[in-house]
Design an enzyme around this catalytic site. Structure first.
Site, short mmCIF file in Angstrom:
data_model
loop_
_atom_site.label_atom_id
_atom_site.label_comp_id
_atom_site.label_asym_id
_atom_site.label_seq_id
_atom_site.Cartn_x
_atom_site.Cartn_y
_atom_site.Cartn_z
N GLU A 290 -16.58 -34.88 -71.33
CA GLU A 290 -16.36 -36.02 -70.44
C GLU A 290 -16.54 -37.28 -71.26
OE1 GLU A 290 -19.45 -36.62 -67.44
OE2 GLU A 290 -18.14 -37.85 -66.20
N TYR B 218 -12.30 -35.96 -67.61
CA TYR B 218 -12.72 -34.66 -68.15
C TYR B 218 -11.57 -34.08 -68.95
CZ TYR B 218 -16.58 -34.74 -64.86
OH TYR B 218 -17.71 -35.08 -64.17
N HIS C 103 -28.34 -40.31 -64.88
CA HIS C 103 -28.68 -38.93 -65.25
C HIS C 103 -28.70 -38.71 -66.75
CE1 HIS C 103 -24.35 -38.82 -65.25
NE2 HIS C 103 -24.22 -37.52 -65.30
N HIS D 176 -20.11 -29.43 -68.91
CA HIS D 176 -19.58 -30.42 -69.86
C HIS D 176 -20.69 -31.10 -70.63
CE1 HIS D 176 -20.15 -33.07 -66.22
NE2 HIS D 176 -20.53 -33.95 -67.11
N HIS E 296 -16.48 -41.30 -60.16
CA HIS E 296 -17.38 -40.43 -59.42
C HIS E 296 -18.03 -41.22 -58.28
CE1 HIS E 296 -17.51 -37.26 -62.40
NE2 HIS E 296 -18.02 -38.03 -63.33
C1 M3P Z 1 -20.68 -35.86 -63.44
C2 M3P Z 1 -21.34 -37.14 -63.70
C3 M3P Z 1 -19.63 -31.83 -60.97
C4 M3P Z 1 -19.99 -33.22 -61.05
C5 M3P Z 1 -20.02 -33.94 -62.13
C6 M3P Z 1 -20.52 -35.29 -62.22
C7 M3P Z 1 -19.47 -31.00 -62.15
O1 M3P Z 1 -20.22 -35.26 -64.50
O2 M3P Z 1 -21.37 -37.53 -64.87
O3 M3P Z 1 -21.83 -37.75 -62.75
O4 M3P Z 1 -19.48 -31.31 -59.91
FE FE Z 2 -20.98 -35.93 -66.35
#
Ligand code: M3P
Ligand code: FE
Length: 314
Positions: free
Chosen positions: A271, A261, A206, A220, A252
């Site tokens: 992050e 975070y 992403h 973030h 994640h």
């Molecule tokens: C990430 C990422 C939320 C998910 C965040 C995921 C805010 O930040 O870098 O994959 O639900």
């Molecule tokens: Fe992220």
């Protein structure tokens, strides 16, 4: 052709000295420019363009705009025509509107977040240069973040009132800017409501993400590290500097990144995360997470999402 990557984020801070201590000491960015309005411009050691973060003095926290870099100047005209045809107003800001940047295309995402596109930013080189470079520089502080990697924008989400700015933004960046959808979180009885999306233009999972919440805002800004051991060290740096950690090192499910975070002194969530996750390819099938698995999707180990994570943001 088109968008290559994130270029910079312009973040509001309430105490510039405290913010600078944070972004310099904890993240390892360096100041490359200051302007007459008190804005401070910084870059990470592994970035070659002049800045990726602009701190703006303010009486509140949050994001002012996020900018993405396109490959060629002419792309700006092509994308402007597409965005206008989509029904969104744009403005072409002349060269010099921002320091060291060529002309910029400015518009609002359907959520109302301001986005800018540009093709030229002064190149000052990485801290190791590009001639027979060492793998890392000696004089980099703290977490030694490589680069600003992505932003996650919170978007107004109230399906009962027919409002889903996550879906609106996702459609917009796919249709106008050729972003590809890598992952999505779907909720509702038949999993038909898109409550969060992750999209890319580079080759990582992403470059931007949208998550639904009670109001628009910044969830973030994320900085890239190489590997899991760097994430642990980054957490050590935060503890040394008494940084408020929001979520201690974990992984994640979405994007497979390892992550922490934490908050800057104004309360903007940051992050640091490591790992390229997977090679994102335009023809890759979209990964879908269902609402029942939201915990594992976001925090793979604990499987638990605390309420504050998606309700406390700037
Ligand atoms: C990430 C990422 C939320 C998910 C965040 C995921 C805010 O930040 O870098 O994959 O639900
Ligand atoms: Fe992220």
């Amino acid at each position: 052709m088109g968008v290559m990557r994130i270029g910079h984020a312009n973040v509001k801070v309430m105490d510039m000295d405290a913010a600078l201590r944070h972004y310099e000491r904890v993240l390892g960015l360096k100041v490359t420019h200051r302007d007459a309005d008190g804005n401070v411009y910084l870059k990470c050691w592994d970035e070659w363009d002049k800045y990726s973060l602009i701190l703006t003095p303010s009486d509140e926290a949050g994001i002012r705009h996020v900018a993405y870099k396109v490959e060629r100047d002419a792309d700006l005209d092509v994308l402007q025509a597409r965005i206008e045809a989509y029904g969104t107003r744009t403005e072409m800001l002349p060269e010099g509107t921002m320091p060291a940047i060529g002309r910029m295309l400015k518009f609002k995402l359907p959520s109302g977040h301001e986005m800018r596109l540009y093709a030229h930013k002064e190149m000052v080189g990485t801290d190791v240069g590009s001639l027979n470079p060492d793998p890392w520089p000696d004089d980099v502080r703290g977490s030694a973040a490589h680069w600003l990697d992505h932003v996650l924008l919170m978007c107004e989400f109230d399906p009962e009132r027919g409002i889903n700015r996550v879906a609106d933004n996702t459609r917009f960046v796919q249709a106008c800017l050729d972003f590809y959808l890598s992952e999505q979180l779907m909720v509702g009885d038949d999993h038909s409501v898109q409550v969060a999306t992750w999209l890319f233009r580079s080759s990582t999972p992403h470059d931007i993400a949208f998550v639904g919440g009670p109001r628009n805002g910044l969830h973030h800004i994320a900085f890239f590290l190489d590997e899991w051991s760097d994430v642990l060290k980054s957490a050590d740096v935060m503890a040394k500097n008494r940084v408020k950690i929001d979520v201690a090192p974990t992984r994640h499910g979405i994007t497979r990144g390892t992550t922490i975070y934490f908050f800057d002194p104004s309360g903007n969530r940051n992050e640091t995360f490591a790992g390229l996750g997977y090679l994102a390819q335009p023809d890759r099938p979209v990964t879908t997470w269902t609402g029942e698995e939201i915990g594992r999707a976001i925090f793979y180990h604990s499987g638990e999402l605390n309420e504050a994570f998606t309700t406390v943001y700037t």
